[in-house]
Design an enzyme around this catalytic site. Structure first.
Site, PDB file in Angstrom:
ATOM      1  N   LYS A 151      66.630  61.129  -6.727  1.00  0.00           N
ATOM      2  CA  LYS A 151      65.937  59.894  -7.123  1.00  0.00           C
ATOM      3  C   LYS A 151      65.838  58.886  -5.985  1.00  0.00           C
ATOM      4  CE  LYS A 151      66.861  60.087 -12.047  1.00  0.00           C
ATOM      5  NZ  LYS A 151      67.353  59.395 -13.235  1.00  0.00           N
TER       6      LYS A 151
ATOM      7  N   ASP B 147      63.152  54.643 -15.470  1.00  0.00           N
ATOM      8  CA  ASP B 147      64.510  54.564 -16.043  1.00  0.00           C
ATOM      9  C   ASP B 147      64.856  53.120 -16.435  1.00  0.00           C
ATOM     10  OD1 ASP B 147      65.246  57.259 -15.946  1.00  0.00           O
ATOM     11  OD2 ASP B 147      66.025  57.108 -13.908  1.00  0.00           O
TER      12      ASP B 147
HETATM   13  P1  NAP Z   1      74.630  59.983  -9.665  1.00  0.00           P
HETATM   14  O1  NAP Z   1      73.643  59.278  -8.816  1.00  0.00           O
HETATM   15  O2  NAP Z   1      75.122  61.337  -9.294  1.00  0.00           O
HETATM   16  O3  NAP Z   1      75.899  58.991  -9.839  1.00  0.00           O
HETATM   17  C1  NAP Z   1      77.063  59.447 -10.485  1.00  0.00           C
HETATM   18  C2  NAP Z   1      78.032  58.279 -10.649  1.00  0.00           C
HETATM   19  O4  NAP Z   1      79.164  58.761 -11.390  1.00  0.00           O
HETATM   20  C3  NAP Z   1      78.570  57.731  -9.323  1.00  0.00           C
HETATM   21  O5  NAP Z   1      78.715  56.343  -9.430  1.00  0.00           O
HETATM   22  C4  NAP Z   1      79.930  58.422  -9.200  1.00  0.00           C
HETATM   23  O6  NAP Z   1      80.862  57.668  -8.478  1.00  0.00           O
HETATM   24  C5  NAP Z   1      80.350  58.463 -10.657  1.00  0.00           C
HETATM   25  N1  NAP Z   1      81.335  59.531 -10.860  1.00  0.00           N
HETATM   26  C6  NAP Z   1      81.133  60.864 -10.791  1.00  0.00           C
HETATM   27  N2  NAP Z   1      82.283  61.530 -11.028  1.00  0.00           N
HETATM   28  C7  NAP Z   1      83.237  60.574 -11.231  1.00  0.00           C
HETATM   29  C8  NAP Z   1      84.628  60.625 -11.510  1.00  0.00           C
HETATM   30  N3  NAP Z   1      85.282  61.781 -11.635  1.00  0.00           N
HETATM   31  N4  NAP Z   1      85.287  59.448 -11.674  1.00  0.00           N
HETATM   32  C9  NAP Z   1      84.649  58.262 -11.558  1.00  0.00           C
HETATM   33  N5  NAP Z   1      83.325  58.163 -11.290  1.00  0.00           N
HETATM   34  C10 NAP Z   1      82.624  59.300 -11.131  1.00  0.00           C
HETATM   35  O7  NAP Z   1      74.075  60.145 -11.155  1.00  0.00           O
HETATM   36  P2  NAP Z   1      73.033  59.213 -11.932  1.00  0.00           P
HETATM   37  O8  NAP Z   1      71.659  59.714 -11.757  1.00  0.00           O
HETATM   38  O9  NAP Z   1      73.316  57.784 -11.635  1.00  0.00           O
HETATM   39  O10 NAP Z   1      73.445  59.552 -13.448  1.00  0.00           O
HETATM   40  C11 NAP Z   1      74.656  59.064 -13.989  1.00  0.00           C
HETATM   41  C12 NAP Z   1      74.710  59.393 -15.471  1.00  0.00           C
HETATM   42  O11 NAP Z   1      73.623  58.788 -16.160  1.00  0.00           O
HETATM   43  C13 NAP Z   1      74.625  60.893 -15.767  1.00  0.00           C
HETATM   44  O12 NAP Z   1      75.477  61.169 -16.838  1.00  0.00           O
HETATM   45  C14 NAP Z   1      73.190  61.082 -16.207  1.00  0.00           C
HETATM   46  O13 NAP Z   1      73.039  62.146 -17.117  1.00  0.00           O
HETATM   47  C15 NAP Z   1      72.929  59.771 -16.916  1.00  0.00           C
HETATM   48  N6  NAP Z   1      71.500  59.452 -16.924  1.00  0.00           N
HETATM   49  C16 NAP Z   1      70.917  59.392 -18.124  1.00  0.00           C
HETATM   50  C17 NAP Z   1      69.575  59.100 -18.204  1.00  0.00           C
HETATM   51  C18 NAP Z   1      68.960  59.038 -19.550  1.00  0.00           C
HETATM   52  O14 NAP Z   1      67.731  59.089 -19.620  1.00  0.00           O
HETATM   53  N7  NAP Z   1      69.749  58.880 -20.600  1.00  0.00           N
HETATM   54  C19 NAP Z   1      68.809  58.875 -17.043  1.00  0.00           C
HETATM   55  C20 NAP Z   1      69.464  58.940 -15.822  1.00  0.00           C
HETATM   56  C21 NAP Z   1      70.810  59.255 -15.769  1.00  0.00           C
HETATM   57  P3  NAP Z   1      81.048  57.833  -6.878  1.00  0.00           P
HETATM   58  O15 NAP Z   1      80.057  56.873  -6.257  1.00  0.00           O
HETATM   59  O16 NAP Z   1      82.450  57.474  -6.650  1.00  0.00           O
HETATM   60  O17 NAP Z   1      80.739  59.270  -6.546  1.00  0.00           O
END
Ligand code: NAP
Length: 282
Positions: free
Chosen positions: A74, A110
């Site tokens: 993204k 989003d």
């Molecule tokens: P991303 O860019 O990969 O970011 C992941 C985030 O989670 C980072 O801040 C990461 O922290 C944190 N994280 C991962 N593992 C962790 C752990 N063990 N302990 C603490 N923090 C942890 O993903 P994203 O695109 O932002 O998506 C995040 C979530 O939102 C996902 O579950 C995704 O499915 C959901 N989402 C939903 C929609 C929807 O339409 N409902 C749309 C987009 C995303 P670090 O910076 O420390 O790595």
């Protein structure tokens, strides 16, 4: 109603990410394409990181109408487009491309997804606008912060496991964000009226989000961006103590609705049928 059959003029749309096998977007888009009798298809493409620029240029060469972009592209997808919509630029991430022979334009739906989900899920948001805490610093957190700002949240706090990522996010977004140490997030809940999980914690095959909610007012609203599972531990825990909650499935549907409108010029309805279809996993 069945999809119009494939012909020489069928338009193509789809999703690029890595991985994408779990995606519910093909099912959602095909439901709306059939409902509106639009001669198009939506496919999910698992693209390795080295293939991203080629996949986007290739899609343009093939006449693909549009692409959704998901984890982990993204943010870096912005390098490969001709035009970035002001909202996507402010967020620093895009999840939707509109492609013509002349140019590739990047959008972020989003933000609309999360804002509409909060509006439709919670109704009157005015009791929740004084202070929000967002957990996470990835694409979903960026979209959440912009959505909260648009909705009029007055103080936005951010906690992320990796402090540097939170600092980079705060420095690059045009919205004031107060950073809270990950270790102090539970204490910070005292002031919070709206809690948003935008980490991948709680997702299927990921660790759960372990958060002690005892400092959170039972009048606060809790939004989980995770939609698989639909009922996360965070939502269960919040509901058990009387908090109003909003699940991430609506965010998925509203961001898809906005992408569909960009590509096809029609705003499809979010009704019980599409919700049921999206909720069904697999
Ligand atoms: P991303 O860019 O990969 O970011 C992941 C985030 O989670 C980072 O801040 C990461 O922290 C944190 N994280 C991962 N593992 C962790 C752990 N063990 N302990 C603490 N923090 C942890 O993903 P994203 O695109 O932002 O998506 C995040 C979530 O939102 C996902 O579950 C995704 O499915 C959901 N989402 C939903 C929609 C929807 O339409 N409902 C749309 C987009 C995303 P670090 O910076 O420390 O790595």
């Amino acid at each position: 109603m069945a999809l119009p059959s494939i012909s020489g003029t069928t338009k193509f749309t789809g999703l690029i990410g890595h991985p994408v096998a779990h995606s519910r977007s093909p099912r959602i888009h095909h439901h709306w394409l059939a409902k509106h009798q639009i001669a198009a298809r939506y496919l999910a493409f698992d693209v390795a990181p080295s293939g991203l620029p080629h996949a986007i240029k290739g899609a343009q060469a093939l006449g693909v109408l549009g692409l959704n972009i998901t984890i982990p592209y993204k943010e870096n997808v912005l390098e490969y487009v001709d035009e970035i919509d002001p909202l996507a630029r402010a967020v620093g991430a895009a999840n939707t491309l509109h492609i013509t022979a002349q140019k590739i334009c990047a959008y972020n739906t989003d933000v609309y997804g999360i804002a509409e989900n909060l509006r439709s899920g919670a109704g009157d948001l005015s009791p929740y606008l004084s202070c929000a805490l967002v957990l996470g610093a990835g694409g979903a957190a960026r979209a959440a912060i912009m959505a909260l700002h648009q909705l009029g949240v007055r103080e936005i706090m951010l906690a992320n496991r990796t402090l540097r990522n939170a600092e980079q996010l705060a420095a690059s977004m045009p919205v004031p964000v107060q950073i809270i140490q990950w270790e102090n997030k539970e204490k910070a809940l005292e002031h919070v009226r709206l809690l948003v999980n935008a980490t991948s914690l709680g997702m299927l095959h990921h660790a759960p989000l372990t958060l002690d909610l005892s400092c959170l007012s039972t009048d606060a609203l809790v939004h989980d961006s995770v939609y698989a599972p639909l009922q996360t531990e965070l939502l269960t825990q919040a509901q058990a103590r009387g908090n109003k909650t909003v699940s991430g499935i609506g965010m998925l549907l509203y961001q898809a609705q906005a992408a569909f409108e960009i590509w096809h010029g029609i705003k499809p309805e979010i009704d019980a049928e599409i919700l049921q279809l999206a909720v069904r996993g697999g």
